[in-house]
Design an enzyme around this catalytic site. Structure first.
Site, mmCIF file in Angstrom:
data_model
loop_
_atom_site.group_PDB
_atom_site.id
_atom_site.type_symbol
_atom_site.label_atom_id
_atom_site.label_comp_id
_atom_site.label_asym_id
_atom_site.label_seq_id
_atom_site.Cartn_x
_atom_site.Cartn_y
_atom_site.Cartn_z
ATOM 1 N N CYS A 7 51.728 44.451 41.860
ATOM 2 C CA CYS A 7 50.627 44.136 40.955
ATOM 3 C C CYS A 7 49.354 44.874 41.356
ATOM 4 O O CYS A 7 49.166 45.268 42.501
ATOM 5 C CB CYS A 7 50.372 42.631 40.942
ATOM 6 S SG CYS A 7 49.484 42.087 39.461
ATOM 7 N N ASP A 124 51.184 31.049 43.206
ATOM 8 C CA ASP A 124 50.333 31.774 44.149
ATOM 9 C C ASP A 124 49.483 30.768 44.903
ATOM 10 O O ASP A 124 49.386 29.603 44.528
ATOM 11 C CB ASP A 124 49.448 32.770 43.385
ATOM 12 C CG ASP A 124 48.954 33.919 44.244
ATOM 13 O OD1 ASP A 124 49.065 33.831 45.478
ATOM 14 O OD2 ASP A 124 48.456 34.909 43.674
#
Length: 202
Positions: A7, A124
């Site tokens: 990412c 996350d």
């Protein structure tokens, strides 16, 4: 076999590295971030990306029309939501976008009660007042009772610990950003090492 996502790509060199490493997914961050890219920059980068790699757009409370335009222009292939977007938002997004949706959740406790209509969840590390990653791992034990959609695991992953994460949790996909960076920029060798570690872990 767990998939790999890199990412926060924001430069041509990142695309070159991704094309060599061949992760399953890459992420373009459109939300406010040190890795933020404009629609124009993302379109330019996507044009050089290997078509076998799925490009995910990362958003925080973005307008549905803006996301739809990025999907329609094939700048992104999938959508990742990191804000306060609920199922009504996802329903409206689905009505105008034919793209898979990943709903991100910050994890600070057990996630057994999470329920979403998104195709995937992303877990996350929680950080006060911050949307998105921190580069720090959370307690993976919080996921042991999770029974919802397949999920992406993020938070403090790198080439040294990702095999353990896969062995422990068998996530659908492992997601890294700062764990493949040096001095705030993506590092080709670290990207290659991360994807290789994921493939070897199986």
């Amino acid at each position: 076999m767990s998939k790999a996502k890199i990412c926060g790509l924001s430069a041509e060199s990142d695309i070159i590295a991704a094309n060599e490493a061949m992760p399953d997914y890459i992420g373009f961050v459109f939300a406010k971030s040190t890795r933020q890219v404009s629609a124009e920059k993302a379109r330019e980068l996507k044009s050089g990306l290997d078509r076998r790699i799925t490009a995910v757009g990362v958003f925080v409370n973005e307008s549905i029309s803006a996301i739809a335009q990025l999907v329609e222009s094939e700048t992104i292939d999938a959508i990742q939501l990191h804000g306060t977007e609920g199922d009504d938002y996802i329903k409206r997004l689905r009505s105008v976008c034919d793209a898979e949706i990943i709903r991100a959740y910050p994890v600070a406790s057990n996630v057994a009660g999470i329920n979403t209509s998104a195709d995937y969840c992303l877990f996350d590390t929680a950080a006060r007042g911050v949307y998105g990653g921190t580069g720090i791992a959370f307690d993976w034990g919080f996921l042991k009772s999770y029974k919802g959609p397949a999920y992406f695991l993020a938070g403090g992953l790198n080439s040294e610990n990702v095999a353990l994460a896969i062995k422990t949790l068998s996530p659908f996909c492992v997601d890294v950003s700062s764990g493949v960076e040096k001095n705030g920029a993506k590092d080709k060798e670290m990207i290659l090492q991360f994807v290789e570690a994921v493939r070897k872990a199986g």
